[in-house]
Design a protein around this motif. Structure first.
Motif: not given
Length: 183
Positions: A78-81, A130-136, A150-158
């Protein structure tokens, strides 16, 4: 006679005044239950592909002990949206405000009226990306959490941070260049 004295006690009901204490109590009780209590849907190859994809990626039974991670994943989506929606609104505002800056003799090369539509299109394209990145990201992390990772981080945020910085810097430079040229 010994059998008659042994009675099964009713389950203890706690009356806690604080709702968070009640939730913690329910969480402790639910951790005792194994994962096998969740309903499992078995699909075969005769089931349509979209139904199999939906059941494996969208519909997911989550035990109460693990719901915190899944709810955090939904909040992140929802933050990405919201970020994408903010870019779309920024694109509309740019298009409307820069169209109002139309002078009697506009600069045909570099002026507010000329750059309004391309800059607005960049903002709308960023909103879609941004919406597509958030959905993926949401679907990928949901799949990994259902496997128990359990994951953390991610390239999407960067990538969203870099994209946001580039769009805002481009907007600032164009407005500054147009303002200097008009003066």
């Amino acid at each position: 006679m010994a059998e008659a004295t042994q009675r099964e006690l009713p389950p203890v009901r706690h009356s806690l005044s604080n709702p968070s204490d009640q939730e913690a109590l329910e969480l402790d009780q639910s951790q005792d239950q194994p994962f096998s209590t969740l309903p499992v849907t078995i699909t075969d190859r005769r089931t349509p592909r979209i139904v199999r994809w939906w059941r494996s990626h969208v519909s997911l039974g989550v035990p109460h002990a693990k719901c915190r991670d899944h709810l955090a994943n939904e909040r992140t989506f929802l933050g990405y949206l919201r970020t994408g929606q903010a870019f779309a609104i920024l694109g509309v505002i740019i298009a409307q405000l820069m169209q109002l800056q139309h002078s009697l003799h506009p600069n045909p090369v570099l002026g507010f009226f000329v750059v309004s539509v391309p800059l607005s299109s960049v903002c709308h394209g960023s909103a879609i990306l941004i919406s597509i990145l958030g959905a993926s990201r949401f679907f990928h992390w949901q799949q990994e959490m259902s496997r128990g990772y359990a994951l953390f981080g991610g390239w999407e945020l960067h990538s969203v941070a870099v994209l946001t910085t580039l769009v805002i810097a481009c907007l600032f430079c164009l407005v500054l260049a147009i303002s200097i040229k008009e003066d």
